[in-house]
Design a protein around this motif. Structure first.
Motif, PDB file in Angstrom:
ATOM      1  N   UNK A 172       0.576  -1.121   0.457  1.00 51.16           N
ATOM      2  CA  UNK A 172      -0.234   0.191   0.170  1.00 51.16           C
ATOM      3  C   UNK A 172       1.265   1.757   0.123  1.00 51.16           C
ATOM      4  N   UNK A 173       2.028   0.917   0.270  1.00 59.16           N
ATOM      5  CA  UNK A 173       3.149   1.779   0.404  1.00 59.16           C
ATOM      6  C   UNK A 173       3.858   2.804  -0.442  1.00 59.16           C
ATOM      7  N   UNK A 174       4.426   1.542  -1.393  1.00 60.10           N
ATOM      8  CA  UNK A 174       4.932   1.928  -2.399  1.00 60.10           C
ATOM      9  C   UNK A 174       5.253   3.138  -2.695  1.00 60.10           C
ATOM     10  N   UNK A 175       4.155   2.941  -3.876  1.00 62.42           N
ATOM     11  CA  UNK A 175       3.560   4.218  -4.974  1.00 62.42           C
ATOM     12  C   UNK A 175       3.292   5.141  -4.127  1.00 62.42           C
ATOM     13  N   UNK A 176       2.746   5.260  -3.836  1.00 63.63           N
ATOM     14  CA  UNK A 176       2.985   7.127  -2.360  1.00 63.63           C
ATOM     15  C   UNK A 176       4.654   7.503  -2.478  1.00 63.63           C
ATOM     16  N   UNK A 177       5.210   6.837  -1.558  1.00 65.79           N
ATOM     17  CA  UNK A 177       6.775   6.951  -1.310  1.00 65.79           C
ATOM     18  C   UNK A 177       7.390   7.156  -2.735  1.00 65.79           C
ATOM     19  N   UNK A 178       6.936   6.682  -3.420  1.00 68.89           N
ATOM     20  CA  UNK A 178       7.709   6.653  -5.372  1.00 68.89           C
ATOM     21  C   UNK A 178       7.237   8.452  -5.457  1.00 68.89           C
ATOM     22  N   UNK A 179       5.800   8.509  -5.674  1.00 71.63           N
ATOM     23  CA  UNK A 179       4.653   9.671  -6.124  1.00 71.63           C
ATOM     24  C   UNK A 179       5.767  11.874  -5.331  1.00 71.63           C
ATOM     25  N   UNK A 180       5.954  10.803  -4.084  1.00 72.27           N
ATOM     26  CA  UNK A 180       6.554  12.125  -2.526  1.00 72.27           C
ATOM     27  C   UNK A 180       7.434  12.163  -3.164  1.00 72.27           C
TER      28      UNK A 180
ATOM     29  N   UNK B 256       3.869  -6.619  -3.009  1.00 72.22           N
ATOM     30  CA  UNK B 256       5.157  -5.939  -2.704  1.00 72.22           C
ATOM     31  C   UNK B 256       6.486  -5.940  -3.773  1.00 72.22           C
ATOM     32  N   UNK B 257       6.540  -7.864  -4.318  1.00 70.25           N
ATOM     33  CA  UNK B 257       7.268  -8.067  -5.423  1.00 70.25           C
ATOM     34  C   UNK B 257       6.803  -7.505  -6.676  1.00 70.25           C
ATOM     35  N   UNK B 258       5.611  -7.499  -6.467  1.00 73.70           N
ATOM     36  CA  UNK B 258       4.924  -6.986  -8.090  1.00 73.70           C
ATOM     37  C   UNK B 258       4.716  -5.759  -8.621  1.00 73.70           C
ATOM     38  N   UNK B 259       4.209  -5.057  -6.913  1.00 72.74           N
ATOM     39  CA  UNK B 259       4.806  -3.869  -7.424  1.00 72.74           C
ATOM     40  C   UNK B 259       5.708  -3.396  -7.510  1.00 72.74           C
ATOM     41  N   UNK B 260       7.123  -4.165  -6.551  1.00 65.41           N
ATOM     42  CA  UNK B 260       8.531  -3.194  -7.389  1.00 65.41           C
ATOM     43  C   UNK B 260       8.357  -3.557  -9.229  1.00 65.41           C
ATOM     44  N   UNK B 261       8.458  -4.773  -9.159  1.00 66.21           N
ATOM     45  CA  UNK B 261       8.335  -5.730 -10.480  1.00 66.21           C
ATOM     46  C   UNK B 261       8.236  -4.400 -11.254  1.00 66.21           C
ATOM     47  N   UNK B 262       6.575  -4.378 -11.376  1.00 66.81           N
ATOM     48  CA  UNK B 262       6.136  -3.105 -12.479  1.00 66.81           C
ATOM     49  C   UNK B 262       6.621  -1.630 -13.026  1.00 66.81           C
ATOM     50  N   UNK B 263       6.800  -1.258 -10.850  1.00 65.96           N
ATOM     51  CA  UNK B 263       7.938  -0.261 -11.083  1.00 65.96           C
ATOM     52  C   UNK B 263       9.241   0.057 -11.705  1.00 65.96           C
ATOM     53  N   UNK B 264       9.550  -0.883 -11.513  1.00 65.62           N
ATOM     54  CA  UNK B 264      11.423  -1.292 -12.516  1.00 65.62           C
ATOM     55  C   UNK B 264      10.785  -1.416 -13.570  1.00 65.62           C
ATOM     56  N   UNK B 265      10.325  -1.733 -14.221  1.00 60.78           N
ATOM     57  CA  UNK B 265       9.498  -1.903 -15.726  1.00 60.78           C
ATOM     58  C   UNK B 265       9.322  -0.667 -16.318  1.00 60.78           C
TER      59      UNK B 265
ATOM     60  N   UNK C 105      10.226   2.301 -14.606  1.00 57.99           N
ATOM     61  CA  UNK C 105      10.934   3.274 -14.759  1.00 57.99           C
ATOM     62  C   UNK C 105      12.646   2.393 -14.490  1.00 57.99           C
ATOM     63  N   UNK C 106      12.641   1.874 -15.694  1.00 50.62           N
ATOM     64  CA  UNK C 106      13.997   0.849 -15.056  1.00 50.62           C
ATOM     65  C   UNK C 106      15.128   1.776 -15.315  1.00 50.62           C
ATOM     66  N   UNK C 107      15.292   3.633 -15.333  1.00 50.13           N
ATOM     67  CA  UNK C 107      16.517   4.363 -15.832  1.00 50.13           C
ATOM     68  C   UNK C 107      17.050   4.368 -13.978  1.00 50.13           C
ATOM     69  N   UNK C 108      15.576   4.582 -13.102  1.00 48.35           N
ATOM     70  CA  UNK C 108      15.850   4.840 -12.200  1.00 48.35           C
ATOM     71  C   UNK C 108      15.633   3.802 -10.557  1.00 48.35           C
ATOM     72  N   UNK C 109      15.392   2.856 -11.226  1.00 54.16           N
ATOM     73  CA  UNK C 109      14.143   2.097  -9.998  1.00 54.16           C
ATOM     74  C   UNK C 109      14.697   0.433 -10.116  1.00 54.16           C
ATOM     75  N   UNK C 110      15.633   0.207  -9.184  1.00 56.93           N
ATOM     76  CA  UNK C 110      15.976  -0.950  -8.737  1.00 56.93           C
ATOM     77  C   UNK C 110      15.860  -2.180  -7.811  1.00 56.93           C
ATOM     78  N   UNK C 111      15.651  -2.813  -7.757  1.00 62.60           N
ATOM     79  CA  UNK C 111      15.068  -3.663  -6.175  1.00 62.60           C
ATOM     80  C   UNK C 111      15.842  -4.842  -6.200  1.00 62.60           C
TER      81      UNK C 111
END
Length: 310
Positions: free
Chosen positions: A13-21, A46-55, A57-63
């Protein structure tokens, strides 16, 4: 570039809110970010959200995804090890670590030549009263018995230079207590104060018992005082036994009044036996930590990273 190390355990619930801030902050300070999210064996999405976020924004996001839950300390170490930025910050994904402090932290490091800008809470509003009471007592006790000063209310949230991060990575011990390690390595540090901020989403996974065990780990990792206490108890018990031996001998010889009483004898035996077991327990904790260190087990095991989905 700033590497942002973010441990995550059931934080869907928190990952995308954190990323936007954080993206709002990035646009204000004109500095490249490198997000390093550590999935510490989460059981939710959590893991599936991180996968989507990495795809996305693949220049900035690593997991980094662990094979199981290894704990926050392991996640912090992994994030620092995988970071590549000139500066590195450690943050909680629940936004209890205010992102708006980051520009000031960066300014202080650049202009006033600090190696680390840390943060500390000056209030614990919204936190259970019992937890706050024990937290204050923990800082008071550990700063009295340890040579390493641990700032009351200090958070893991801090901005560090690459030199300081490299020094932390040289400490490869299995039983880690980051608050103590941050202080032990030294370096020029300044703390910014702020009032407690409650989680934006979800519930904390830190129970009172887990925090209590974590505080014991901190005491054992940075103080030998409990061992000294066990030795003092032994010396005191021995001296008390000598004194009582003379008391019994004098009463028997001068007053013909040998000590009697089954109840008092049992109480003494149980009391001394309890103290012995308590002291053995203290020694056992140190021995157990040493045993774990000698096994040389890895601090964490990586199952998946962003490279596996490219």
């Amino acid at each position: 570039m700033i590497s942002i190390v973010v441990p995550c355990y059931n934080e869907e619930e928190s990952i995308m809110l954190f990323y936007k801030e954080m993206e709002k902050i990035r646009k204000k300070i004109f500095v490249d970010f490198e997000y390093i999210f550590i999935n510490d064996g989460s059981k939710d999405k959590t893991l599936s959200i991180l996968r989507d976020l990495a795809k996305k924004d693949n220049d900035q996001v690593r997991y980094i995804s662990f094979s199981r839950n290894f704990g926050k300390e392991s996640a912090l170490y992994a994030g620092l090890k995988f970071s590549t930025g000139s500066y590195v910050t450690v943050m909680d994904v629940d936004l209890q670590d205010p992102p708006e402090l980051l520009p000031e932290m960066l300014r202080l490091i650049r202009e006033e030549e600090y190696d680390c800008i840390g943060t500390r809470r000056v209030s614990r509003e919204g936190e259970p009263l019992l937890r706050s009471l024990f937290a204050k007592q923990f800082y008071r006790i550990i700063n009295r018995i340890s040579d390493t000063e641990i700032v009351d209310g200090a958070r893991d949230y801090r901005l560090m230079t690459r030199q300081m991060v490299n020094a932390i990575l040289e400490i490869t011990e299995y039983n880690r207590f980051s608050k103590g390690i941050f202080s032990w390595i030294g370096f020029k540090t300044k703390y910014l104060e702020y009032k407690n901020i409650e989680r934006i989403k979800g519930e904390t996974t830190w129970s009172f018992w887990s925090l209590f065990k974590y505080s014991l780990d901190g005491i054992i990792a940075f103080s030998e005082a409990p061992l000294s206490f066990a030795a003092l108890v032994g010396i005191f018990s021995f001296l008390l036994a000598i004194i009582m031996m003379f008391v019994v001998a004098i009463r028997t010889l001068l007053f013909d009044d040998p000590t009697s009483g089954w109840t008092s004898l049992v109480v003494i035996i149980l009391g001394i036996g309890g103290l012995q077991l308590f002291c053995m327990g203290i020694i056992g904790k140190y021995l157990g930590k040493t045993y774990l260190e000698t096994k040389k087990r890895p601090i964490y095991i990586v199952k998946e990273t962003e490279n596996d989905i490219k």
